[in-house]
Write a protein that holds these residues in place. Structure first.
Motif, PDB file in Angstrom:
ATOM      1  N   LYS A  92       5.250   3.090  -2.153  1.00  0.00           N
ATOM      2  CA  LYS A  92       5.639   2.738  -3.521  1.00  0.00           C
ATOM      3  C   LYS A  92       5.065   1.381  -3.913  1.00  0.00           C
ATOM      4  CE  LYS A  92       8.114   2.878  -7.364  1.00  0.00           C
ATOM      5  NZ  LYS A  92       7.834   3.839  -8.457  1.00  0.00           N
ATOM      6  N   VAL A  93       5.148   0.411  -3.010  1.00  0.00           N
ATOM      7  CA  VAL A  93       4.666  -0.940  -3.315  1.00  0.00           C
ATOM      8  C   VAL A  93       3.149  -1.019  -3.247  1.00  0.00           C
ATOM      9  CG1 VAL A  93       4.768  -3.369  -2.625  1.00  0.00           C
ATOM     10  CG2 VAL A  93       6.829  -1.959  -2.513  1.00  0.00           C
ATOM     11  N   LEU A  94       2.560  -0.299  -2.281  1.00  0.00           N
ATOM     12  CA  LEU A  94       1.105  -0.330  -2.093  1.00  0.00           C
ATOM     13  C   LEU A  94       0.547   1.088  -2.145  1.00  0.00           C
ATOM     14  CD1 LEU A  94       0.793  -2.914   0.833  1.00  0.00           C
ATOM     15  CD2 LEU A  94       0.371  -3.312  -1.597  1.00  0.00           C
ATOM     16  N   PRO A  95       0.606   1.735  -3.308  1.00  0.00           N
ATOM     17  CA  PRO A  95       0.092   3.106  -3.403  1.00  0.00           C
ATOM     18  C   PRO A  95      -1.416   3.139  -3.216  1.00  0.00           C
ATOM     19  CG  PRO A  95       0.554   2.244  -5.582  1.00  0.00           C
ATOM     20  CD  PRO A  95       1.085   1.236  -4.602  1.00  0.00           C
ATOM     21  N   ALA A  96      -1.911   4.301  -2.812  1.00  0.00           N
ATOM     22  CA  ALA A  96      -3.356   4.447  -2.639  1.00  0.00           C
ATOM     23  C   ALA A  96      -4.085   4.194  -3.957  1.00  0.00           C
ATOM     24  CB  ALA A  96      -3.675   5.845  -2.108  1.00  0.00           C
ATOM     25  N   GLU A  97      -3.493   4.647  -5.058  1.00  0.00           N
ATOM     26  CA  GLU A  97      -4.075   4.438  -6.379  1.00  0.00           C
ATOM     27  C   GLU A  97      -2.975   3.962  -7.324  1.00  0.00           C
ATOM     28  OE1 GLU A  97      -7.203   4.652  -7.173  1.00  0.00           O
ATOM     29  OE2 GLU A  97      -7.949   5.542  -5.296  1.00  0.00           O
ATOM     30  N   LEU A  98      -3.332   3.016  -8.187  1.00  0.00           N
ATOM     31  CA  LEU A  98      -2.410   2.563  -9.222  1.00  0.00           C
ATOM     32  C   LEU A  98      -2.828   3.160 -10.555  1.00  0.00           C
ATOM     33  CD1 LEU A  98      -2.086  -1.276  -8.517  1.00  0.00           C
ATOM     34  CD2 LEU A  98      -0.273   0.404  -8.292  1.00  0.00           C
ATOM     35  N   ASP A  99      -1.862   3.748 -11.284  1.00  0.00           N
ATOM     36  CA  ASP A  99      -2.218   4.179 -12.628  1.00  0.00           C
ATOM     37  C   ASP A  99      -2.232   2.943 -13.534  1.00  0.00           C
ATOM     38  OD1 ASP A  99       0.399   3.596 -13.565  1.00  0.00           O
ATOM     39  OD2 ASP A  99       1.084   5.620 -13.186  1.00  0.00           O
ATOM     40  N   GLY A 100      -2.632   3.135 -14.772  1.00  0.00           N
ATOM     41  CA  GLY A 100      -2.800   1.994 -15.666  1.00  0.00           C
ATOM     42  C   GLY A 100      -1.545   1.174 -15.846  1.00  0.00           C
ATOM     43  N   LEU A 166       4.341  -6.849   2.434  1.00  0.00           N
ATOM     44  CA  LEU A 166       4.209  -6.026   1.238  1.00  0.00           C
ATOM     45  C   LEU A 166       3.927  -6.886   0.005  1.00  0.00           C
ATOM     46  CD1 LEU A 166       7.083  -3.474   1.861  1.00  0.00           C
ATOM     47  CD2 LEU A 166       4.665  -2.896   1.576  1.00  0.00           C
ATOM     48  N   ALA A 167       4.630  -8.013  -0.114  1.00  0.00           N
ATOM     49  CA  ALA A 167       4.399  -8.905  -1.255  1.00  0.00           C
ATOM     50  C   ALA A 167       2.968  -9.441  -1.222  1.00  0.00           C
ATOM     51  CB  ALA A 167       5.406 -10.057  -1.234  1.00  0.00           C
ATOM     52  N   GLY A 168       2.511  -9.833  -0.031  1.00  0.00           N
ATOM     53  CA  GLY A 168       1.148 -10.326   0.088  1.00  0.00           C
ATOM     54  C   GLY A 168       0.118  -9.284  -0.302  1.00  0.00           C
ATOM     55  N   GLY A 169       0.362  -8.032   0.094  1.00  0.00           N
ATOM     56  CA  GLY A 169      -0.553  -6.954  -0.262  1.00  0.00           C
ATOM     57  C   GLY A 169      -0.570  -6.697  -1.752  1.00  0.00           C
ATOM     58  N   ALA A 184      -5.677  -1.306   3.807  1.00  0.00           N
ATOM     59  CA  ALA A 184      -5.585  -1.722   5.211  1.00  0.00           C
ATOM     60  C   ALA A 184      -4.167  -2.176   5.545  1.00  0.00           C
ATOM     61  CB  ALA A 184      -6.584  -2.844   5.484  1.00  0.00           C
ATOM     62  N   ILE A 185      -3.538  -2.916   4.627  1.00  0.00           N
ATOM     63  CA  ILE A 185      -2.167  -3.374   4.854  1.00  0.00           C
ATOM     64  C   ILE A 185      -1.211  -2.184   4.873  1.00  0.00           C
ATOM     65  CG2 ILE A 185      -0.259  -4.683   3.846  1.00  0.00           C
ATOM     66  CD1 ILE A 185      -2.363  -6.663   2.800  1.00  0.00           C
ATOM     67  N   ARG A 186      -1.406  -1.243   3.953  1.00  0.00           N
ATOM     68  CA  ARG A 186      -0.533  -0.064   3.901  1.00  0.00           C
ATOM     69  C   ARG A 186      -0.598   0.717   5.214  1.00  0.00           C
ATOM     70  NH1 ARG A 186      -2.693   2.009  -0.047  1.00  0.00           N
ATOM     71  NH2 ARG A 186      -3.998   3.570   0.960  1.00  0.00           N
ATOM     72  N   GLU A 187      -1.800   0.978   5.699  1.00  0.00           N
ATOM     73  CA  GLU A 187      -1.946   1.740   6.936  1.00  0.00           C
ATOM     74  C   GLU A 187      -1.402   0.967   8.127  1.00  0.00           C
ATOM     75  OE1 GLU A 187      -2.701   4.896   6.891  1.00  0.00           O
ATOM     76  OE2 GLU A 187      -2.792   4.593   4.729  1.00  0.00           O
ATOM     77  N   SER A 188      -1.602  -0.350   8.121  1.00  0.00           N
ATOM     78  CA  SER A 188      -1.079  -1.180   9.205  1.00  0.00           C
ATOM     79  C   SER A 188       0.451  -1.140   9.242  1.00  0.00           C
ATOM     80  CB  SER A 188      -1.564  -2.624   9.028  1.00  0.00           C
ATOM     81  OG  SER A 188      -0.991  -3.473  10.001  1.00  0.00           O
ATOM     82  N   LEU A 189       1.079  -1.181   8.070  1.00  0.00           N
ATOM     83  CA  LEU A 189       2.540  -1.141   8.023  1.00  0.00           C
ATOM     84  C   LEU A 189       3.083   0.224   8.421  1.00  0.00           C
ATOM     85  CD1 LEU A 189       3.363  -3.241   4.832  1.00  0.00           C
ATOM     86  CD2 LEU A 189       3.717  -3.873   7.227  1.00  0.00           C
TER      87      LEU A 189
END
Length: 203
Positions: A92-100, A166-169, A184-189
């Motif tokens: 949710k915080v670091l989705p693969a894609e962000l919509d507009g 998460l905040a840093g990402g 990279a951060i998402r996969e690491s977490l």
């Protein structure tokens, strides 16, 4: 706006918050004015001044409103499996894609967060946000520990680590052109959360 009103905004106050968001996305913090917000607001400009004494007061209220909305959405998505909920929180915080709209929201929050360097009201809002986020993560970890899903984990330290990463990402994504950094951060977490689980062979 009082604390009670902030928790239960009126329809007019919600419309003001929506207008503020649109104006902030269009003009950015530095160039934003009450007139810009009024242009996005369907009702009388005088209502803005009735509810808020200044642009700074309005933006401080908007920051709290936006954070509450985001955190309430996260908390509402908590499921029966606390570890799956944590994985969902990462996505949710670091989705693969962000919509507009999601990208606009993250940029807006980032701009407002930067004001906390010199503005005590903004600093208080961001501090409360970080603490609430970490408390939510810690609560999920506590549920996982009570269920025997994780063990030998410093819950406080782990929650703060997840919150800070998460905040840093999120803020890195909003302020740099490193398009692969958040992935990279998402996969690491996700890998980190998997490592916290009790190994099936040990159960």
């Amino acid at each position: 706006m009082t604390d009670e009103a902030a928790a239960n905004p009126s329809e007019t106050e919600r419309e003001i918050m929506d207008a503020t968001f649109r104006a902030l996305c269009t003009h950015g913090y530095a160039d934003l004015s009450i007139a810009n917000i009024a242009e996005e607001f369907d009702k009388s400009k005088s209502l803005l001044y009735y509810h808020y004494d200044s642009k700074e007061d309005l933006l401080a209220e908007f920051l709290g409103y936006a954070i509450d909305y985001f955190l309430a959405d996260l908390e509402a998505q908590t499921g029966d499996d606390p570890m799956e909920s944590l994985h969902g929180l990462v996505d949710k915080v670091l989705p693969a894609e962000l919509d507009g709209e999601e990208a606009d929201a993250q940029r807006a929050i980032t701009e407002l967060r930067m004001q906390a360097v010199t503005d005590e009201t903004f600093r208080e809002r961001m501090t409360a946000s970080d603490e609430r986020f970490a408390a939510h993560v810690r609560g999920l970890l506590e549920e996982a520990a009570e269920a025997g899903v994780v063990e030998d984990v410093d819950l406080e330290r782990t929650a703060k680590h997840l919150q800070a990463t998460l905040a840093g990402g999120m803020f890195g994504r909003a302020t740099t052109d490193r398009s692969d950094a958040s992935a990279a951060i998402r996969e690491s977490l996700h890998a980190y959360l998997d490592d916290l689980r009790v190994d099936a062979d040990d159960e």
